[in-house]
Enzyme design. Sequence first.
Site, PDB file in Angstrom:
ATOM      1  CD  GLU A   1      27.968   5.417  64.924  1.00 52.98           C
ATOM      2  OE1 GLU A   1      28.261   6.621  64.868  1.00 52.98           O
ATOM      3  OE2 GLU A   1      28.352   4.606  64.066  1.00 52.98           O
TER       4      GLU A   1
ATOM      5  NE  ARG B   1      30.376  16.168  69.506  1.00 54.35           N
ATOM      6  CZ  ARG B   1      30.135  16.365  68.203  1.00 54.35           C
ATOM      7  NH1 ARG B   1      31.138  16.643  67.389  1.00 54.35           N
ATOM      8  NH2 ARG B   1      28.912  16.273  67.719  1.00 54.35           N
TER       9      ARG B   1
ATOM     10  N   GLY C   1      36.875  24.254  55.662  1.00 55.48           N
ATOM     11  CA  GLY C   1      36.286  24.865  54.484  1.00 55.48           C
ATOM     12  C   GLY C   1      36.954  26.160  54.054  1.00 55.48           C
TER      13      GLY C   1
ATOM     14  CG  ASP D   1      34.575  10.867  63.394  1.00 58.66           C
ATOM     15  OD1 ASP D   1      34.395  10.185  64.414  1.00 58.66           O
ATOM     16  OD2 ASP D   1      33.692  11.068  62.543  1.00 58.66           O
TER      17      ASP D   1
ATOM     18  CD1 TRP E   1      27.834  10.107  66.955  1.00 52.01           C
ATOM     19  CD2 TRP E   1      29.440  11.622  67.350  1.00 52.01           C
ATOM     20  NE1 TRP E   1      28.963   9.685  66.293  1.00 52.01           N
ATOM     21  CE2 TRP E   1      29.977  10.601  66.525  1.00 52.01           C
ATOM     22  CE3 TRP E   1      30.269  12.669  67.726  1.00 52.01           C
ATOM     23  CZ2 TRP E   1      31.292  10.600  66.073  1.00 52.01           C
ATOM     24  CZ3 TRP E   1      31.583  12.664  67.274  1.00 52.01           C
ATOM     25  CH2 TRP E   1      32.083  11.656  66.470  1.00 52.01           C
TER      26      TRP E   1
ATOM     27  CG  ASP F   1      31.036   1.420  60.543  1.00 48.57           C
ATOM     28  OD1 ASP F   1      31.529   2.556  60.589  1.00 48.57           O
ATOM     29  OD2 ASP F   1      31.369   0.509  61.318  1.00 48.57           O
TER      30      ASP F   1
END
Length: 519
Positions: free
Chosen positions: A200, A246, A263, A339, A391, A454
């Site tokens: 994470e 990042r 999208g 990811d 994050w 998770d």
Amino acid sequence: MTEPEPVPGLFTLVLHTHLPWLAHHGRWPVGEEWLYQSWSASYLPLMRVLRTLAAEDRGHLLTLGVTPVVAAQLDDPYCLQGMQHWLANWQLRALEAAHLRTVADPSPASAPEALRQFGSREYAHAERELADYETLWRHGASPLLRELLDGEVIELLGGPLAHPFQPLLNPRLREFALREGLADAQQRFVHTPRGIWAPECAYAPGMEADYAAAGVGHFMVDGPSLHGDTALGRPVAGSDVVAFGRDLQVSYRVWSPKSGYPGHAAYRDFHTYDHTTGLKPARVTGRNVPSEAKAPYDPQRAEAAVDGHVADFVDTVRQRLRAESARIGRPAHVVAAFDTELFGHWWYEGPLWLERVLRALPAAGVRVGTLSDAIAAGFVGAPVELPPSSWGSGKDWQVWSGEKVADLVTLNGEVVDAALSTVDKALASDAAPTPRNFVADQILREALLTVSSDWPFMVSKDSAADYARYRAHLHAHATREIAGALASGRHEQAQRLADGWNRADGLFGALDARRLPGA
């Protein structure tokens, strides 16, 4: 044709590959299906992309994080067999779609002729994936990843066993999980990662000392942890451990909580199923178009959109490198991180975009390299004090420590305390050397599965929250059940219980409780 003007600096693409332990813990709608969907849609195509580019003598393409729990599943004989069955079933469903004459679903994408055309293409796709799998994956992912590592095609990031949220974890178990996770990577790939993707991207002050002690030289954080100044890697506090942030301006161009390329109207719609075959034959069509009105998927339309988004991303990276280099007065480093499952699983066209963008960036004068390349080339700035961060939502710890998951935080603390105290007593022996204790190993294995990050993430995000709570409490029960029998002197029962739970949770076979740091 003139060569493009080189831009200053270095670009690094980082992918984080992670799923929780799903084998033997349900199939649908959450469970092994999640593993097999991600494997077929993301991991198989990604490996094909990397092997294709490697065959073109391209190296240092990206930095790939593979968590130990994913590596365990991609090498596990039960999962390997399950994956082959899943791919064959996918092919059968595509065959069914290709031969349907009448359909119950009235949507345009499921109309008979549209579905037959889609089924024919999907059958060919499934056939290729099944052939790739049977040819290359027979012995799991480790040999394939080792080949890419040996050839310096990628850099590997590791991580702690079972992906715990480290800032909230007992320091002893935190150290154990990290060291065992790095050792697991060494055994699988014959490469010990120098860097990690911290679960994470979670950080607490002082963790850099733990990383240095374990031999970790660099790790990922989110951009806000560096106050948005991600143009260089930064040594943390007084250590030599480098944090890379990042770059959200570039990363969010591809995917953000609100927007991004996937999208686009031309791309395959992730959420719309044909209810007869379980396939996804529709395109996004429009932001507010209901599922039953979505248009059939058109591969040529989608491919044209991919080319447009490759060009847009390359232009974004070039502009960002120039702007950041000018701002800091020296060549800058830009890191885009995602990811792995975005590419293929969530965004069907993602692997094609990756392949084309990794060709297009160097062709446009952008130097591409790994995080280790960035350190070697001196893209490192002044030391920094990092705040507690992640994050997740708010970039703090609330997703894993907030009110919604307060009960899981309490559960984790109680289970870990019970596990550590029981294991300490079990290994307290006058014998030298202390023999390996399979029961103690399984107690730690179940405790680590309990504290996987998770479960609180899924609860906080209300994504299969019931399944997440069930899994957390299941592994907590396993830990307590085995530990209770062992602590009360019922050694034979403890052994039987450990054997039983190990049949479902037998990952990390080299985990050895004797390596747990002392109290």
